[in-house]
Structure formats: structure tokens, C-alpha cells
Design a protein around this motif. Sequence first.
Motif, mmCIF file in Angstrom:
data_model
loop_
_atom_site.group_PDB
_atom_site.id
_atom_site.type_symbol
_atom_site.label_atom_id
_atom_site.label_comp_id
_atom_site.label_asym_id
_atom_site.label_seq_id
_atom_site.Cartn_x
_atom_site.Cartn_y
_atom_site.Cartn_z
ATOM 1 N N GLY A 122 0.793 -1.234 0.000
ATOM 2 C CA GLY A 122 0.000 0.000 0.000
ATOM 3 C C GLY A 122 0.816 1.269 0.000
ATOM 4 O O GLY A 122 0.328 2.336 0.376
ATOM 5 N N LEU A 123 2.086 1.160 -0.434
ATOM 6 C CA LEU A 123 2.912 2.369 -0.490
ATOM 7 C C LEU A 123 2.487 3.219 -1.675
ATOM 8 O O LEU A 123 2.245 2.703 -2.757
ATOM 9 C CB LEU A 123 4.378 1.997 -0.647
ATOM 10 C CG LEU A 123 5.043 1.313 0.546
ATOM 11 C CD1 LEU A 123 6.399 0.753 0.141
ATOM 12 C CD2 LEU A 123 5.218 2.293 1.690
ATOM 13 N N THR A 124 2.408 4.518 -1.447
ATOM 14 C CA THR A 124 2.066 5.413 -2.553
ATOM 15 C C THR A 124 3.291 6.183 -3.011
ATOM 16 O O THR A 124 3.255 6.881 -4.007
ATOM 17 C CB THR A 124 0.966 6.403 -2.132
ATOM 18 O OG1 THR A 124 1.386 7.021 -0.906
ATOM 19 C CG2 THR A 124 -0.357 5.677 -1.903
ATOM 20 N N SER A 125 4.375 6.048 -2.268
ATOM 21 C CA SER A 125 5.630 6.671 -2.679
ATOM 22 C C SER A 125 6.772 5.856 -2.081
ATOM 23 O O SER A 125 6.523 4.894 -1.361
ATOM 24 C CB SER A 125 5.683 8.116 -2.208
ATOM 25 O OG SER A 125 5.544 8.156 -0.804
ATOM 26 N N LYS A 126 7.991 6.263 -2.371
ATOM 27 C CA LYS A 126 9.158 5.516 -1.891
ATOM 28 C C LYS A 126 9.148 5.458 -0.356
ATOM 29 O O LYS A 126 8.856 6.456 0.299
ATOM 30 C CB LYS A 126 10.414 6.250 -2.370
ATOM 31 C CG LYS A 126 11.661 5.433 -2.355
ATOM 32 C CD LYS A 126 12.753 6.156 -3.150
ATOM 33 C CE LYS A 126 14.111 5.665 -2.698
ATOM 34 N NZ LYS A 126 15.218 6.380 -3.321
ATOM 35 N N PRO A 127 9.468 4.296 0.234
ATOM 36 C CA PRO A 127 9.476 4.210 1.695
ATOM 37 C C PRO A 127 10.522 5.137 2.301
ATOM 38 O O PRO A 127 11.546 5.410 1.680
ATOM 39 C CB PRO A 127 9.836 2.747 1.972
ATOM 40 C CG PRO A 127 9.799 2.040 0.685
ATOM 41 C CD PRO A 127 9.873 3.040 -0.411
#
Lengths: 159, 145
Positions: B115-120
Motif C-alpha cells: 500500500g505504499l504510494t511513494s518511496k518508503p
Amino acid sequence: MSSDPLWITGLGCSSDTMRVTDRPNLTNLGGSVRAAEMAYKSSGRSAKDINVAYVHDCFSIAEIMAYEDLGFCERGQGGKWTEERGPYIDGPGVPVNVDGGLKSKGHPLGATGIGQVVDAYKQVFGTAEKQRQVPDAEVALCHNVGQHGQFVNVFILEP
Amino acid sequence: MSEPQLGLVQELSSDVKHRQRMTAEFRKFIDGLKEGKFLATECKSCGKKFMPPRFTCPCGGKDLKWFEVNPEGTLYTWSIVHFAPEGIAKKTNVPYAVGVIEFEDNLLLTGHLKGLTSKPKVGMKVKIEPQELDSGDLAYFIKPA
């Protein structure tokens, strides 16, 4: 007994937690640090006395961490040390894994440790292939890790 | 780097199932997961905490009590995997992200990031969430909170 034995002058063994996330940090192997300390103490040698070293490079990062854990370079400088050719045969530091290391042989478990000692013998008695013979190698170090750091052994070998 | 397609483990292979021998104590942890709870244990002798739970303590203590862990924490570290191990997952979309979530009391847990929407980012707020897979096995994932 062999007329040219290679003696184990230093020995260190250490263990660590089964779960990696139970360790105080994830950027080094405490087992390597402790085993190396024991080996250096029992042999009376230190990192700067080592002429050729074999470290447990099951994975690339393991080799870089080993440079730091065994005292071949400063903590946190393993990557930079590699870029500066520190561990190369013609570099400024201790030549590491001049036989290609575990990865070059596909890391056959068990055999890799024996392979390290066999190559250390060749280096110390000057019988390695010309291109990878470390000149005047006398004190060798073998570093071997079980699993992901749960068991570590360090041997110091001299003629 | 380009945004990776963040996949998740589709199912566990059958030999992993065979290797799972669950004790009655550990089953309580799995039952907790099914209810959306993360249960951990604390040693009554020295106070050390374990997540996932352990039932003996390195101090020698054999009496541990259960407690519930707040499922929210921060991302301690992360990495992107480009080569999925065989025998662990039959179908895994690579690359996928893995990470370690840090809960209160410095408890750490490794898991797949989802569920990442951008780089961790280290330190970002995340939470752990149990999920039942199609195979019937229980897994948990680390998601942005």
C-alpha cells in the motif's frame, strides 16, 4: 604429521540471537566482532598483523560488514574502503578473498570453510597461482559464519 | 529509480505449511491475528519483551505474560527485493518492498510492505495488519498508517 604444518594460533567463536530483529543493530554481526576479538587475543595478533584474509561473503554486504567487524577498516567505512581498493590484492589494506570467496564457488555449505583453510595454506607456503599470490603472506585469518550471524568462527593461521 | 510495482506474496508453498508445527501457546498468537490483534509476551523475571511472542527468556525465565501491542509504529528500515526466493512463494510480483516496523518498547518486526504510494522513508508512520491469504494461511503486512 606434516613437515610444513599451518598452525592455528588464534581461535574465536561467538553466537548471536536467532531472530535478527532481536539484535541491537542490523548493520554488523556482533558474533563476528566478538569472535575476532577472541581470536586476536588468543593469538596475540591484531588486524594490522593479518597478511591475507578469507571472510564469509555469503552475500556481498556480508563481506563489506566483515571488513568492519574484523577491524580491516573503520566502522561505517566498508563501502568506501572497497571503492578505494582496500581489500584488493594490490590495495592498501589486507587482501581479502583472493580465491574469489564463497560466492565465486557457489558457497557449498561446510566445504566453503575448508576451502578457506586450503587456500590460506597455499598463500602462506607460496604455492598459490602467481597472479593471486600475496607476497610474503605469513599470517592468515579465516572468518566463517553460520546462518545469518547466529554462529561465527575466526581462525588465525601461521606457519 | 522508477516506482516499483509493489507486489505481495500470493500464497505459501505447501512445504512451508508442513513445517509449521504450532504449539498451543503460539496458536494464541495466531488466534489474536485473526481478531486483528498483535499479542506479545513479557518475561516476569526480567521484563524483556518479545514480538512475535516467545515462551522462554534468555535470562532463564520460563514465566512470561501476554500483552497486546499497539499495531502502529514507525518504519525502522526497508529494502526493495528484485529476486524472489524459490520455495517460499509460488507467485510473487517482483520487485516488492520489505521492511522492519518498530513498535513501542523498541520491538521490531520484519514484513512485506504494502500500500505504499511513494518511496518508503525511514521513520514514516506505519502499521501492521493481518491478512488471510487465498491459501487460508495468515500473513501480516506493513502498511502506511
